[in-house]
Design a protein around this motif. Structure first.
Motif, PDB file in Angstrom:
ATOM      1  N   ASN A   1      -8.315 -14.473   8.114  1.00 51.68           N
ATOM      2  CA  ASN A   1      -7.132 -14.200   8.926  1.00 51.68           C
ATOM      3  C   ASN A   1      -7.219 -14.935  10.264  1.00 51.68           C
ATOM      4  O   ASN A   1      -8.219 -15.605  10.563  1.00 51.68           O
ATOM      5  CB  ASN A   1      -6.931 -12.694   9.118  1.00 51.68           C
ATOM      6  CG  ASN A   1      -7.976 -12.064  10.023  1.00 51.68           C
ATOM      7  OD1 ASN A   1      -9.012 -12.666  10.306  1.00 51.68           O
ATOM      8  ND2 ASN A   1      -7.702 -10.865  10.490  1.00 51.68           N
ATOM      9  N   ASN A   2      -6.206 -14.793  11.079  1.00 48.05           N
ATOM     10  CA  ASN A   2      -6.081 -15.607  12.285  1.00 48.05           C
ATOM     11  C   ASN A   2      -7.174 -15.347  13.322  1.00 48.05           C
ATOM     12  O   ASN A   2      -7.562 -16.261  14.050  1.00 48.05           O
ATOM     13  CB  ASN A   2      -4.704 -15.406  12.921  1.00 48.05           C
ATOM     14  CG  ASN A   2      -3.610 -15.937  12.015  1.00 48.05           C
ATOM     15  OD1 ASN A   2      -3.810 -16.932  11.315  1.00 48.05           O
ATOM     16  ND2 ASN A   2      -2.461 -15.292  12.024  1.00 48.05           N
ATOM     17  N   ASP A   3      -7.663 -14.106  13.402  1.00 51.03           N
ATOM     18  CA  ASP A   3      -8.716 -13.828  14.391  1.00 51.03           C
ATOM     19  C   ASP A   3     -10.095 -13.745  13.741  1.00 51.03           C
ATOM     20  O   ASP A   3     -11.053 -13.255  14.350  1.00 51.03           O
ATOM     21  CB  ASP A   3      -8.402 -12.562  15.186  1.00 51.03           C
ATOM     22  CG  ASP A   3      -8.282 -11.330  14.308  1.00 51.03           C
ATOM     23  OD1 ASP A   3      -8.554 -11.450  13.088  1.00 51.03           O
ATOM     24  OD2 ASP A   3      -7.920 -10.253  14.824  1.00 51.03           O
ATOM     25  N   SER A   4     -10.159 -14.171  12.479  1.00 53.30           N
ATOM     26  CA  SER A   4     -11.441 -14.244  11.753  1.00 53.30           C
ATOM     27  C   SER A   4     -12.128 -12.879  11.600  1.00 53.30           C
ATOM     28  O   SER A   4     -13.349 -12.810  11.502  1.00 53.30           O
ATOM     29  CB  SER A   4     -12.395 -15.237  12.438  1.00 53.30           C
ATOM     30  OG  SER A   4     -11.841 -16.528  12.459  1.00 53.30           O
ATOM     31  N   THR A   5     -11.363 -11.811  11.556  1.00 51.39           N
ATOM     32  CA  THR A   5     -11.956 -10.474  11.354  1.00 51.39           C
ATOM     33  C   THR A   5     -11.848 -10.016   9.902  1.00 51.39           C
ATOM     34  O   THR A   5     -12.272  -8.913   9.566  1.00 51.39           O
ATOM     35  CB  THR A   5     -11.261  -9.439  12.255  1.00 51.39           C
ATOM     36  OG1 THR A   5      -9.855  -9.438  11.964  1.00 51.39           O
ATOM     37  CG2 THR A   5     -11.494  -9.754  13.722  1.00 51.39           C
ATOM     38  N   SER A   6     -11.280 -10.840   9.050  1.00 58.61           N
ATOM     39  CA  SER A   6     -11.187 -10.491   7.634  1.00 58.61           C
ATOM     40  C   SER A   6     -11.132 -11.773   6.817  1.00 58.61           C
ATOM     41  O   SER A   6     -10.790 -12.844   7.326  1.00 58.61           O
ATOM     42  CB  SER A   6      -9.951  -9.639   7.364  1.00 58.61           C
ATOM     43  OG  SER A   6      -8.766 -10.366   7.611  1.00 58.61           O
ATOM     44  N   ILE A   7     -11.493 -11.651   5.555  1.00 58.81           N
ATOM     45  CA  ILE A   7     -11.418 -12.800   4.646  1.00 58.81           C
ATOM     46  C   ILE A   7     -10.546 -12.425   3.445  1.00 58.81           C
ATOM     47  O   ILE A   7     -10.307 -11.242   3.170  1.00 58.81           O
ATOM     48  CB  ILE A   7     -12.815 -13.266   4.194  1.00 58.81           C
ATOM     49  CG1 ILE A   7     -13.579 -12.144   3.494  1.00 58.81           C
ATOM     50  CG2 ILE A   7     -13.606 -13.809   5.360  1.00 58.81           C
ATOM     51  CD1 ILE A   7     -13.378 -12.044   2.017  1.00 58.81           C
ATOM     52  N   VAL A   8     -10.093 -13.435   2.714  1.00 57.53           N
ATOM     53  CA  VAL A   8      -9.200 -13.224   1.571  1.00 57.53           C
ATOM     54  C   VAL A   8      -9.865 -13.770   0.308  1.00 57.53           C
ATOM     55  O   VAL A   8     -10.396 -14.887   0.307  1.00 57.53           O
ATOM     56  CB  VAL A   8      -7.844 -13.917   1.807  1.00 57.53           C
ATOM     57  CG1 VAL A   8      -6.946 -13.759   0.577  1.00 57.53           C
ATOM     58  CG2 VAL A   8      -7.159 -13.351   3.047  1.00 57.53           C
ATOM     59  N   ILE A   9      -9.830 -12.970  -0.752  1.00 57.73           N
ATOM     60  CA  ILE A   9     -10.352 -13.406  -2.053  1.00 57.73           C
ATOM     61  C   ILE A   9      -9.283 -13.183  -3.121  1.00 57.73           C
ATOM     62  O   ILE A   9      -8.469 -12.269  -3.023  1.00 57.73           O
ATOM     63  CB  ILE A   9     -11.636 -12.653  -2.444  1.00 57.73           C
ATOM     64  CG1 ILE A   9     -11.386 -11.134  -2.502  1.00 57.73           C
ATOM     65  CG2 ILE A   9     -12.771 -12.979  -1.497  1.00 57.73           C
ATOM     66  CD1 ILE A   9     -12.568 -10.318  -2.989  1.00 57.73           C
ATOM     67  N   LYS A  10      -9.293 -14.013  -4.140  1.00 60.06           N
ATOM     68  CA  LYS A  10      -8.372 -13.849  -5.263  1.00 60.06           C
ATOM     69  C   LYS A  10      -9.049 -12.988  -6.330  1.00 60.06           C
ATOM     70  O   LYS A  10     -10.171 -13.289  -6.752  1.00 60.06           O
ATOM     71  CB  LYS A  10      -7.999 -15.209  -5.843  1.00 60.06           C
ATOM     72  CG  LYS A  10      -6.966 -15.141  -6.965  1.00 60.06           C
ATOM     73  CD  LYS A  10      -6.615 -16.544  -7.467  1.00 60.06           C
ATOM     74  CE  LYS A  10      -5.635 -16.484  -8.622  1.00 60.06           C
ATOM     75  NZ  LYS A  10      -5.310 -17.834  -9.138  1.00 60.06           N
TER      76      LYS A  10
END
Length: 863
Positions: free
Chosen positions: A168-177
């Motif tokens: 995310n924009n502030d690098s506090t979360s990541i995205v996985i498929k």
């Protein structure tokens, strides 16, 4: 009534699958509509760093919750906050839809088939997220040296890996498929086919993710998974609807409570290591809800005032439940209020129908404990729970209620109470009468979801004669001190007794068990000491006795479907009522211009009840009272059933089994119909000669089982001289049977067909069971007697429920069993040779046949 449904035969599945799979779409039209917790994501920034993230959410929809779920057409992504990495989650998988063939085998909506604890780990170097799973059953103090070894010897296993798509924009979360773990491509999070013993693999091209929901502490993903079945024919498709919940577990688990074998709770095993030990400690954590007083009420609670819990236990009624039964199911839940008041809580349990206020209600969502109503021909009910294995905390409960449970209830009531209750005689009961039976089953199943196991020994607390007392039964309420027993209805009471309290109720043991499991103690209290004191206070009162469920019954106090403390007396009263049922079957089942189907079903039910009484009595012979003892209680751990009781039991069997009751098997009902049982192939009729032969054989075979005779031999060997108590020996048992079976032979009489049948059964069992010891023949294959017994509910045992195992049967070849059985065969042979020319031609033919069989068996060189 807890159990795991298992598909045993796939052949039936082939027949009707073609109509199952309708048009497949990745998401139904209704799912394309905006939901309450769904918003169209907006591109909030155009920074280079967050461009991919912004592009992703801009194209799809976002559902905010534990994980934000980003859905872009058919692709599904989880956005995981950094704070959730290395936290513990519980994956809970359930069935949400099943086709006809699977339903027919008792596998239904609402069943929880797989749970596992997982953690997510972020790997910034490899740009991956690793998912690891482990069994949280081992503990050690953080500061102890052995903890390093515990960590290495009970490590996690990698079950899945995801590429990090973006952050995310502030690098506090990541995205996985995450498509692959829900659409059947991978089994890491959901291995439905293996867990229901189905086999095969999911066909991903015929499977899809159906819907997605996100909430603060869990996410819910529903899928349609299809497999191919080929069992001696063309491959066909079977589609299962499944729901996966990913639940965030508390950082600090609930304080566990350790089990005590003198009281019956389901458990989770746990190993404890510490530097100060000389051996690892194994303990079992009972399964229970986290029931605590509110902070402001703790003082009042500790003073003995009733307070409301911080979080009550809430059950929802499945909206598909027929309206006329909902009230009774709810009442069955609320009947437990009195038990929780004993533990200090009021309004601790709530049962209700979902209302408009429950916007997110979903049967498959683990936030809701639901009594699920299954449209099925299966006659059963069960009450499993989802448990946090770290502590034993029950997170959610799922009671499965099969529609046809009412067929079992009606059968019990007609046969067991019809002679004393006119309301229980017809082919159809009033809603009120059936409702009260439903209330009883509801209470029993809810008891399981509180963590309570069956207490099969409870009914032994009541004297048989007390069950004939109107005042006693009204005061005690029901047939046993625990509704967790299989003490169904009062078959002991006679018509002249005017007993009206004939249905099982919440009893004194139930209140005591809930108090022991749910009484809250402040942290500085000595909980273990107080819990032990509660058991000690009640340990000499039979009302609070706990008897484990058994496989092979060794302790006759803990039997299924029995009543009272004297099986012989209870069964004799039961037979009197059973004769009344047989005399009235044709009248009770009369329905003008209808077939005799109901008559035949009720008839076989009475025969099953007769066999049930036989087994209650039989298990006293060679029986042993198994007491759970501790140091200082001055109790014996193993107490043989008194010899006088064993002799009475043997006399009962001689009178009611060795001598086939003609009133039961040969009567005017046979002018209209044979006994009938439903089967997958349709109604199956039993002729009386065949049925009586098979059932008598089953009792005799079990009566002369090696383990039973070995227990009798052990008892004789271990006879305590100081007690001077006489024992019932194997030779005495054989003498009784011999005198009964061959009485007409000794008197030189011609034998009837049934007398010849009994002698053949006896000789055949001696030969086959003896050969079996020497592995000369296959074990005797008798009729499956449970198929002829009264209907049973809740016959499973949940994981953690143990049966007591006692080794008495090693090296049978060199025990007294072979000598005793061969010795009896020799006596029979000698008698038959001396009488072979007596009686009519059929009798002489019979003797010649038996002589040849015995001589062949005794001359076998294997001996």
């Amino acid at each position: 009534m807890r159990e795991k449904a298992i598909l045993c035969n796939l052949k039936v599945i082939v027949a009707l699958v073609l109509f199952l799979v309708g048009p497949i779409s990745v998401f139904s039209q209704k799912n394309k509509k905006k939901e309450n917790n769904t918003e169209i994501a907006k591109d909030s920034t155009s920074s280079k760093k967050g461009k991919k993230y912004n592009d992703l959410v801009k194209k799809g929809t976002v559902k905010k919750g534990l994980f934000n779920i980003i859905q872009v057409k058919t692709d599904v992504y989880f956005e995981i906050q950094d704070s959730l990495f290395e936290r513990e989650f519980l994956v809970v998988n359930k069935l949400s839809q099943v086709p006809f063939e699977v339903n027919d085998f008792g596998l239904n909506k609402g069943m929880n088939y797989e749970n596992k604890v997982i953690r997510f780990y972020k790997d910034t170097v490899a740009k991956k997220v690793w998912v690891k799973s482990y069994l949280p059953k081992v503990s050690s103090p953080k500061e102890d040296a052995i903890t390093a070894s515990v960590k290495d010897n009970f490590s996690e296993s990698i079950i899945e890996v995801f590429d990090i798509e973006t952050k995310n924009n502030d690098s506090t979360s990541i995205v996985i498929k995450v498509n692959k773990i829900f659409d059947g491509k991978q089994k890491s999070f959901n291995d439905v086919l293996s867990n229901i013993s189905f086999g095969g693999s999911v066909q991903s091209n015929l499977s899809y993710i159906e819907s997605l929901k996100a909430f603060p502490k869990n996410v819910v993903v529903k899928s349609q998974l299809t497999t191919s079945v080929s069992e001696g024919g063309p491959a066909l498709s079977v589609t299962l609807g499944v729901t996966s919940n990913i639940v965030l577990l508390d950082k600090v688990p609930m304080k566990p409570r350790f089990s005590d074998n003198r009281i019956g709770y389901f458990t989770e095993k746990h190993w404890y290591f510490a530097d100060a030990q000389q051996a690892m400690v194994e303990k079992e954590l009972i399964t229970r809800w986290r029931l605590e007083p509110k902070k402001e009420d703790e003082e009042r609670y500790l003073k003995g005032e009733l307070v409301e819990p911080k979080k009550p236990i809430v059950y929802y009624i499945d909206p598909s439940t027929p309206k006329q039964w909902r009230k009774y199911i709810i009442d069955g839940v609320h009947d437990w209020q009195v038990a929780f008041e004993k533990a200090g809580f009021k309004n601790a349990i709530i049962a209700k129908e979902p209302t408009a206020a429950d916007l997110d209600f979903d049967i498959d969502d683990v936030r809701y404990s639901v009594i699920t109503y299954a449209a099925s021909q299966k006659s059963n009910a069960m009450g499993p729970s989802v448990v946090d294995p770290r502590s034993g905390e029950i997170i959610e409960a799922d009671i499965i209620w099969w529609h046809n449970v009412m067929t079992s209830l009606q059968s019990w009531m007609r046969i067991q109470t019809g002679p004393i209750d006119p309301k229980a005689r017809g082919n159809t009961f009033s809603d009120e009468h059936m409702g009260e039976a439903i209330r009883f089953v509801s209470s029993h199943e809810v008891g399981h979801t509180f963590g309570l196991k069956h207490n099969m020994g409870s009914s032994f607390a009541y004297d048989v004669e007390s069950l004939r007392s109107k005042d006693f039964t009204a005061k005690m309420g029901g047939t046993a001190p625990s509704i967790m027993d299989y003490a169904r209805y009062n078959y002991v009471a006679q018509p002249e007794d005017n007993v009206t309290a004939i249905t099982p109720k919440i009893g004194e043991y139930d209140k005591y068990a809930i108090e022991w499991g749910y009484r809250w103690y402040a942290n500085n209290d000595n909980e273990r000491l107080k819990l032990n004191s509660l058991i000690t206070l009640h340990q000499n009162d039979p009302i609070y006795f706990y008897g484990e469920q058994q496989g092979e019954v060794i302790d006759p106090r803990s039997q299924s479907e029995d009543l009272g403390n004297d099986a012989v007396k209870a069964s004799e009263y039961g037979l009197k009522n059973l004769k009344r049922v047989v005399d009235n079957i044709l009248d009770w089942t009369y329905d003008k211009d209808q077939s005799y189907y109901e008559t035949a079903k009720l008839y076989i039910g009475t025969i099953g009840q007769w066999q049930l009484y036989n087994r209650h009595v039989l298990n006293n012979i060679g029986g042993m009272y198994l007491n759970v003892t501790v140091h200082g209680d001055n109790k014996q751990s193993y107490v043989p059933v008194p010899a006088v009781m064993q002799k009475r039991a043997a006399d009962y069997l001689m009178k009611n089994v060795i001598t086939i009751p003609q009133w039961l098997f040969f009567n005017s009902i046979l002018d209209k119909t044979n006994p009938l049982k439903d089967s997958p192939l349709g109604p199956y009729e039993y002729t009386p000669y065949t049925l009586s032969r098979e059932l008598q054989c089953g009792i005799l075979y079990d009566l002369l089982s090696d383990d039973r005779l070995l227990r009798m031999t052990e008892n004789e060997l271990y006879q305590r001289n100081e007690t001077k108590e006489k024992v019932f020996t194997v030779n005495e048992l054989f003498k009784k049977i011999h005198q009964q079976v061959f009485a007409p032979t000794i008197l030189n009489k011609s034998l009837t067909i049934l007398e010849r049948m009994t002698q053949k059964n006896y000789v055949d069992i001696l030969i086959v069971s003896t050969n079996k010891i020497f592995e000369k023949t296959e074990p005797k294959k008798t009729v499956d007697l449970h198929t002829l017994s009264m209907p049973q509910l809740c016959t499973y045992m949940q994981d953690g429920e143990m049966i007591r195992n006692i080794n008495q049967s090693s090296l049978k070849r060199i025990t007294e069993v072979t000598s005793d059985k061969k010795g009896e065969l020799g006596k029979v042979l000698q008698l038959l040779k001396s009488k072979k020319n007596t009686g009519d031609q059929s009798t002489q033919n019979h003797y010649t046949d038996l002589i040849q069989r015995i001589e062949k068996a005794l001359s076998n060189t294997t001996f």
